[in-house]
Design an enzyme around this catalytic site. Structure first.
Site, mmCIF file in Angstrom:
data_model
loop_
_atom_site.group_PDB
_atom_site.id
_atom_site.type_symbol
_atom_site.label_atom_id
_atom_site.label_comp_id
_atom_site.label_asym_id
_atom_site.label_seq_id
_atom_site.Cartn_x
_atom_site.Cartn_y
_atom_site.Cartn_z
ATOM 1 N N TYR A 73 0.819 -1.216 0.000
ATOM 2 C CA TYR A 73 0.000 0.000 0.000
ATOM 3 C C TYR A 73 0.854 1.268 0.000
ATOM 4 O O TYR A 73 0.517 2.252 0.672
ATOM 5 C CB TYR A 73 -0.912 0.041 1.244
ATOM 6 C CG TYR A 73 -1.788 -1.173 1.418
ATOM 7 C CD1 TYR A 73 -2.654 -1.571 0.406
ATOM 8 C CD2 TYR A 73 -1.763 -1.919 2.586
ATOM 9 C CE1 TYR A 73 -3.471 -2.686 0.565
ATOM 10 C CE2 TYR A 73 -2.574 -3.022 2.755
ATOM 11 C CZ TYR A 73 -3.420 -3.399 1.743
ATOM 12 O OH TYR A 73 -4.221 -4.488 1.905
ATOM 13 N N TYR A 112 -14.459 -4.371 2.906
ATOM 14 C CA TYR A 112 -13.121 -4.751 2.454
ATOM 15 C C TYR A 112 -12.916 -6.233 2.795
ATOM 16 O O TYR A 112 -13.158 -6.652 3.933
ATOM 17 C CB TYR A 112 -12.038 -3.908 3.153
ATOM 18 C CG TYR A 112 -10.652 -4.406 2.834
ATOM 19 C CD1 TYR A 112 -10.047 -4.084 1.616
ATOM 20 C CD2 TYR A 112 -9.957 -5.242 3.710
ATOM 21 C CE1 TYR A 112 -8.790 -4.576 1.295
ATOM 22 C CE2 TYR A 112 -8.702 -5.736 3.391
ATOM 23 C CZ TYR A 112 -8.124 -5.399 2.181
ATOM 24 O OH TYR A 112 -6.891 -5.896 1.852
ATOM 25 N N ASP A 171 -17.180 -12.452 7.208
ATOM 26 C CA ASP A 171 -15.728 -12.287 7.165
ATOM 27 C C ASP A 171 -15.317 -11.677 8.511
ATOM 28 O O ASP A 171 -15.453 -10.471 8.725
ATOM 29 C CB ASP A 171 -15.369 -11.373 5.981
ATOM 30 C CG ASP A 171 -13.880 -11.083 5.912
ATOM 31 O OD1 ASP A 171 -13.159 -11.448 6.854
ATOM 32 O OD2 ASP A 171 -13.451 -10.480 4.909
HETATM 33 C C1 LIG Z 1 -12.219 -8.137 6.974
HETATM 34 C C2 LIG Z 1 -10.966 -8.498 6.248
HETATM 35 N N1 LIG Z 1 -10.995 -9.468 5.310
HETATM 36 C C3 LIG Z 1 -9.893 -9.843 4.645
HETATM 37 C C4 LIG Z 1 -8.678 -9.242 4.873
HETATM 38 C C5 LIG Z 1 -7.471 -9.661 4.099
HETATM 39 O O1 LIG Z 1 -6.588 -10.335 4.910
HETATM 40 P P1 LIG Z 1 -5.049 -10.487 4.467
HETATM 41 O O2 LIG Z 1 -4.461 -9.131 4.484
HETATM 42 O O3 LIG Z 1 -4.461 -11.411 5.491
HETATM 43 O O4 LIG Z 1 -5.049 -11.109 3.109
HETATM 44 C C6 LIG Z 1 -8.596 -8.215 5.817
HETATM 45 C C7 LIG Z 1 -7.343 -7.498 6.067
HETATM 46 O O5 LIG Z 1 -7.297 -6.407 6.585
HETATM 47 C C8 LIG Z 1 -9.764 -7.832 6.533
HETATM 48 O O6 LIG Z 1 -9.752 -6.852 7.457
#
Ligand SMILES: Cc1ncc(COP(=O)(O)O)c(C=O)c1O
Length: 428
Positions: free
Chosen positions: A26, A154, A248
């Protein structure tokens, strides 16, 4: 730093040489301020290579829930390293992965009981989406391959996960027209958005495999909160239209919102849940996609084509699973949820002076998450540097300054973090 030589600026010798080769996340590598060189960590502290010590407000993207270098996790990983760092799970299994699967199934609600391991949150999301689509394929339905996801959401940076992030406000806007198309709509929070959501499902259910949401808190999309009623609405809609509901919980899992999992606080059992981040207490990369029985039943067949064809090389890595088992021990033995509640109260108190400051739009707290939302941030890098000058590591993004500290952070350390935010924001 012991063992490192230093250049004229006092940086260790590996710093300049390595920066010319590493590609950081990023970051606009041309214009970003040079990253801080870290020598070591302990508790809620980051010790820089130049000897400065910062109080960490982020816990390394909220992974280090027990603080850094917790001896119980370190000992478990060291023990595992001596006997077996890794074996593939193709045709082999081992105690750490199976014990972890059993324990995760036991601490999740309902019949979320079949655990698939991967190494990152994004991949856990990919696996969840693949499971949902194949759930339908295995029943002979080829049309249900899209998802409903939500603005402000996200879910990760791999292609499938990017496609269910917020396409406009999210960080992958440049890819907007290149990703598989899904329906990304506002969360059904009020009558109007609930009605729009209902119309969408009415019209498109036949092409939908599932709904994916970050329960209670949309994290990296802006630290926005919603309440349990929204998730109950999603559960009812998923049931009505036979969609798989994916929570998630990569951000919200393991005490961050105040309960072990957000789904428990909401009283909703999703069909699939994704976990990562704090799963290993911030020591090793590990993620899990966990399915309810009705999902795994759709793969249980005499037909080899009905198997889940996914198998990351390091799936179920023994070191990472040992760390995760040790992290679960700590959740069992130590008062993490009480600590999250105490952090919530301290964040409310400590951030309250930000309310009413000219640039502040909102101050909000949920569990061990504190957010000060500004009208906008013009110079993110400059703002981040001002926090370092205050002796803290806080990394605002978009228009939010936020704290997601270790659940074990000391009272005075947390007070220093909130004071730093009040100081810096009041001078903006
Ligand atoms: C809700 C959520 N899902 C998925 C991810 C992606 O995880 P990673 O960075 O381990 O691929 C993140 C990362 O911040 C997240 O906050």
């Amino acid at each position: 730093m012991s063992g490192s030589k230093r250049d004229e600026e006092g940086e260790p010798d590996w710093y300049e040489a390595g920066l010319a080769h590493v590609w950081l996340p990023y970051a606009q590598m041309k214009t970003a301020r040079p990253p801080l060189a870290v020598a070591r960590t302990h508790g809620a502290r980051i010790v820089l290579a130049d000897g400065r010590e910062l109080i960490d407000g982020i816990a390394s993207w909220w992974t280090a829930c027990h603080g850094y270098n917790h001896p119980h996790i370190r000992d478990a990983v060291e023990r595992q390293l001596k006997s077996m760092p890794h074996v593939m799970l193709g045709g082999l299994v081992h105690e750490q992965a199976l014990t972890l699967a059993t324990r995760l199934a036991a601490c999740l609600p309902g019949d979320l009981e079949r655990v698939f391991f991967s190494e990152s949150g994004s991949v856990a999301v990919e696996v969840a989406m693949k499971m949902a689509v194949q759930f339908w394929l295995n029943r002979g339905v080829r049309s249900r391959k899209k998802f409903v996801a939500f603005t402000g959401g996200y879910h990760g940076d791999t292609t499938g996960a990017m496609a269910v992030c917020d396409p406009q406000a999210g960080m992958h806007a440049a890819f907007r027209d290149l990703l598989p198309e899904h329906h990304v709509v506002p969360l059904p929070r009020d009558e109007a958005s609930a009605a729009a959501f209902a119309r969408l499902l009415e019209r498109h259910a036949d092409e939908l495999a599932g709904i994916i949401v970050e329960p209670l808190v949309q994290g990296a999309g802006g630290m926005r909160f919603h309440d349990a009623a929204v998730l109950q609405r999603l559960r009812a809609a998923a049931d009505r239209y036979e969609l798989l509901l994916i929570f998630d919980e990569i951000f919200t899992g393991f005490g961050r919102t105040g309960s072990l999992f957000a789904c428990q606080a909401a009283g909703v059992v999703p069909d699939i849940i994704t976990l990562s981040k704090a799963l290993t207490g911030g020591t090793l990369p590990l993620a899990a996609t966990i399915a309810r029985r009705k999902v795994s039943d759709a793969f249980w067949s005499d037909d080899p084509l009905h198997a889940l064809m996914h198998g990351p090389t390091y799936t179920g890595n023994a070191l990472a699973c040992a760390a995760a088992n040790a992290s679960l021990d700590l959740f069992e033995r130590e008062p993490r949820l009480a600590q999250a509640a105490a952090i919530a109260a301290a964040l409310e108190r400590g951030l309250a002076p930000c309310r009413g400051l000219p640039r502040v739009k909102d101050v909000r707290v949920k569990g061990a998450i504190g957010v000060v939302e500004l009208d906008r941030i013009d110079d993110l890098d400059g703002l981040r540097a001002r926090f370092v000058e205050q002796g803290v590591f806080i990394r605002p993004f978009g228009s939010v300054v936020y704290l997601t500290p270790a659940l074990t952070i000391g009272e005075e350390e947390l007070a220093r973090l909130t004071r730093a935010i009040v100081n810096v924001v009041s001078r903006m």
